[in-house]
Design an enzyme around this catalytic site. Structure first.
Site, PDB file in Angstrom:
ATOM      1  N   LYS A   1      21.646  12.703  21.982  1.00  0.00           N
ATOM      2  CA  LYS A   1      22.578  12.288  21.123  1.00  0.00           C
ATOM      3  C   LYS A   1      22.175  12.808  19.815  1.00  0.00           C
ATOM      4  O   LYS A   1      22.921  13.288  18.938  1.00  0.00           O
ATOM      5  CB  LYS A   1      22.717  10.813  20.989  1.00  0.00           C
TER       6      LYS A   1
ATOM      7  N   TYR B   1      18.778   9.845  26.686  1.00  0.00           N
ATOM      8  CA  TYR B   1      19.896   9.627  25.835  1.00  0.00           C
ATOM      9  C   TYR B   1      19.590   9.811  24.371  1.00  0.00           C
ATOM     10  O   TYR B   1      20.649  10.719  23.720  1.00  0.00           O
ATOM     11  CB  TYR B   1      20.427   8.074  26.171  1.00  0.00           C
TER      12      TYR B   1
HETATM   13  P1  NAP Z   1      32.340   4.653  29.716  1.00  0.00           P
HETATM   14  O1  NAP Z   1      33.351   3.477  29.226  1.00  0.00           O
HETATM   15  O2  NAP Z   1      31.129   4.566  30.391  1.00  0.00           O
HETATM   16  O3  NAP Z   1      33.173   5.847  29.879  1.00  0.00           O
HETATM   17  C1  NAP Z   1      32.696   7.311  29.805  1.00  0.00           C
HETATM   18  C2  NAP Z   1      33.808   8.313  30.325  1.00  0.00           C
HETATM   19  O4  NAP Z   1      32.843   9.557  30.408  1.00  0.00           O
HETATM   20  C3  NAP Z   1      34.479   8.128  31.530  1.00  0.00           C
HETATM   21  O5  NAP Z   1      35.908   8.404  31.659  1.00  0.00           O
HETATM   22  C4  NAP Z   1      33.651   9.181  32.610  1.00  0.00           C
HETATM   23  O6  NAP Z   1      34.688   9.494  33.499  1.00  0.00           O
HETATM   24  C5  NAP Z   1      33.306  10.201  31.544  1.00  0.00           C
HETATM   25  N1  NAP Z   1      32.350  10.842  32.298  1.00  0.00           N
HETATM   26  C6  NAP Z   1      31.148  10.328  32.626  1.00  0.00           C
HETATM   27  N2  NAP Z   1      30.264  11.399  33.066  1.00  0.00           N
HETATM   28  C7  NAP Z   1      31.311  12.613  33.101  1.00  0.00           C
HETATM   29  C8  NAP Z   1      31.048  13.892  33.669  1.00  0.00           C
HETATM   30  N3  NAP Z   1      29.954  14.251  34.362  1.00  0.00           N
HETATM   31  N4  NAP Z   1      32.165  14.550  33.644  1.00  0.00           N
HETATM   32  C9  NAP Z   1      33.303  14.286  33.156  1.00  0.00           C
HETATM   33  N5  NAP Z   1      33.500  13.057  32.786  1.00  0.00           N
HETATM   34  C10 NAP Z   1      32.398  12.138  32.743  1.00  0.00           C
HETATM   35  O7  NAP Z   1      31.511   5.234  28.330  1.00  0.00           O
HETATM   36  P2  NAP Z   1      31.881   4.716  26.660  1.00  0.00           P
HETATM   37  O8  NAP Z   1      31.229   3.477  26.288  1.00  0.00           O
HETATM   38  O9  NAP Z   1      33.206   4.826  26.610  1.00  0.00           O
HETATM   39  O10 NAP Z   1      31.084   5.940  25.996  1.00  0.00           O
HETATM   40  C11 NAP Z   1      31.858   7.085  25.469  1.00  0.00           C
HETATM   41  C12 NAP Z   1      30.917   7.866  24.781  1.00  0.00           C
HETATM   42  O11 NAP Z   1      30.443   6.983  23.656  1.00  0.00           O
HETATM   43  C13 NAP Z   1      29.725   8.277  25.542  1.00  0.00           C
HETATM   44  O12 NAP Z   1      29.280   9.513  24.969  1.00  0.00           O
HETATM   45  C14 NAP Z   1      28.667   7.189  24.856  1.00  0.00           C
HETATM   46  O13 NAP Z   1      27.412   7.879  25.059  1.00  0.00           O
HETATM   47  C15 NAP Z   1      28.953   6.981  23.460  1.00  0.00           C
HETATM   48  N6  NAP Z   1      28.500   5.836  22.931  1.00  0.00           N
HETATM   49  C16 NAP Z   1      29.128   4.602  23.637  1.00  0.00           C
HETATM   50  C17 NAP Z   1      28.529   3.445  22.910  1.00  0.00           C
HETATM   51  C18 NAP Z   1      28.744   2.131  23.413  1.00  0.00           C
HETATM   52  O14 NAP Z   1      28.424   1.173  23.175  1.00  0.00           O
HETATM   53  N7  NAP Z   1      29.979   2.010  24.456  1.00  0.00           N
HETATM   54  C19 NAP Z   1      27.627   3.509  21.881  1.00  0.00           C
HETATM   55  C20 NAP Z   1      27.113   4.747  21.457  1.00  0.00           C
HETATM   56  C21 NAP Z   1      27.657   6.039  21.856  1.00  0.00           C
HETATM   57  P3  NAP Z   1      35.224   8.782  34.824  1.00  0.00           P
HETATM   58  O15 NAP Z   1      35.943   7.608  34.179  1.00  0.00           O
HETATM   59  O16 NAP Z   1      35.588   9.565  35.739  1.00  0.00           O
HETATM   60  O17 NAP Z   1      33.979   7.973  35.456  1.00  0.00           O
END
Ligand code: NAP
Length: 249
Positions: free
Chosen positions: A159, A155
């Site tokens: 990133k 990851y």
């Molecule tokens: P999340 O709640 O797990 O949601 C992830 C989203 O990505 C979902 O809509 C999922 O689709 C979609 N997704 C995953 N794999 C996919 C694929 N192969 N094809 C198409 N769509 C896909 O994640 P989040 O926390 O909102 O994170 C969003 C972004 O922010 C990510 O890039 C993550 O790495 C980054 N981020 C998050 C955090 C945090 O603390 N949450 C921190 C740093 C960075 P489905 O709904 O269909 O499953």
């Protein structure tokens, strides 16, 4: 309110969490939003919620780890929409583990979904932006890509790769007024972090490293992302904005 001149955006991972908040924020300001997620139910519900709130949206289920599927989706979308002016590469997954226990598939899945997906979407959607001499690309990276994080070699590498891609494409597209920036969230309350946030011992340990002493909300990330997509952000490119409560100072 920010200024958007009849723009269309594609947001990946818009079905839940941060991507859904970004899609809602853009739609609330008049942007037509193409909500992409892996499952049709997830992006369908997100687009329906935007439409119910009076916005314009379309749902599209695409596995962003599949470059061929992205090419087909982009070709179809570019026939349907005269321009896609804004691209937010937000879809992401984690498959954590210490390096010696990390399988090849866990490495490849995380690199493919988080990083290679950005290469494919940008390759297909940025060309019309450069022709139109206006575009906004925002890549959602992570504090892990800046600081590293034990147990997240795949990851963190993905990133960090997104940051290199952001800076390079900012230079390649600058002459055509297409900006490329990255947003680096810390710990944000979404499905991705539920296990940490809901575990009192783990969350207390995490918050020791967060100067603001709380987890972030998806809206905290959506606010700056919407700004970077707006008319007002036209003189900002190649930058990484941390939204992490001060973790990566
Ligand atoms: P999340 O709640 O797990 O949601 C992830 C989203 O990505 C979902 O809509 C999922 O689709 C979609 N997704 C995953 N794999 C996919 C694929 N192969 N094809 C198409 N769509 C896909 O994640 P989040 O926390 O909102 O994170 C969003 C972004 O922010 C990510 O890039 C993550 O790495 C980054 N981020 C998050 C955090 C945090 O603390 N949450 C921190 C740093 C960075 P489905 O709904 O269909 O499953």
């Amino acid at each position: 309110m920010l200024t958007f001149k009849n723009r269309t955006a594609l947001v990946t991972g818009a079905g839940r969490g941060i991507g859904k908040a970004i899609a809602e924020s853009l739609a609330a300001q008049g942007v037509t939003v193409i909500c992409v997620s892996k499952s049709a139910d997830s992006c369908g519900a997100a687009a329906a919620a935007i439409i119910a709130a009076g916005g314009k949206a379309k749902a599209l289920a695409v596995d962003v780890a599949d470059g061929t599927a992205i090419a087909a989706a982009a070709e179809q979308l570019l026939k349907e929409f005269p321009t896609i002016d804004i691209l937010v590469n937000n879809a992401g997954i984690t498959k954590d583990g210490l390096l010696f226990r990390m399988s090849d598939s866990d490495w490849n899945d995380v690199i493919g979904t988080n990083l290679t997906s950005c290469f494919h979407w940008t390759k297909h959607l940025a060309r019309p932006m450069t022709r139109a001499r206006w575009g906004r690309i925002v890549n959602i990276t992570s504090v892990s890509g800046i600081m590293g994080n034990a147990g997240q070699a795949n990851y963190s590498a993905a990133k960090a790769g997104m940051i290199g891609l952001t800076k390079t494409l900012a230079r390649e597209f600058a002459g055509r007024s297409v900006t490329v920036n990255a947003v680096a969230p810390g710990f944000i309350k979404t499905d991705m972090t539920t296990d940490f946030v809901n575990n009192p011992e783990v969350s207390a340990k995490i918050l020791e490293a967060v100067p603001l002493k709380r987890f972030g909300e998806a809206a905290d990330v959506a606010n700056i992302t919407a700004y970077l997509c707006s008319e007002e952000a036209g003189y900002i490119t190649g930058q990484v904005f941390s939204v992490d409560g001060g973790m990566a100072m």
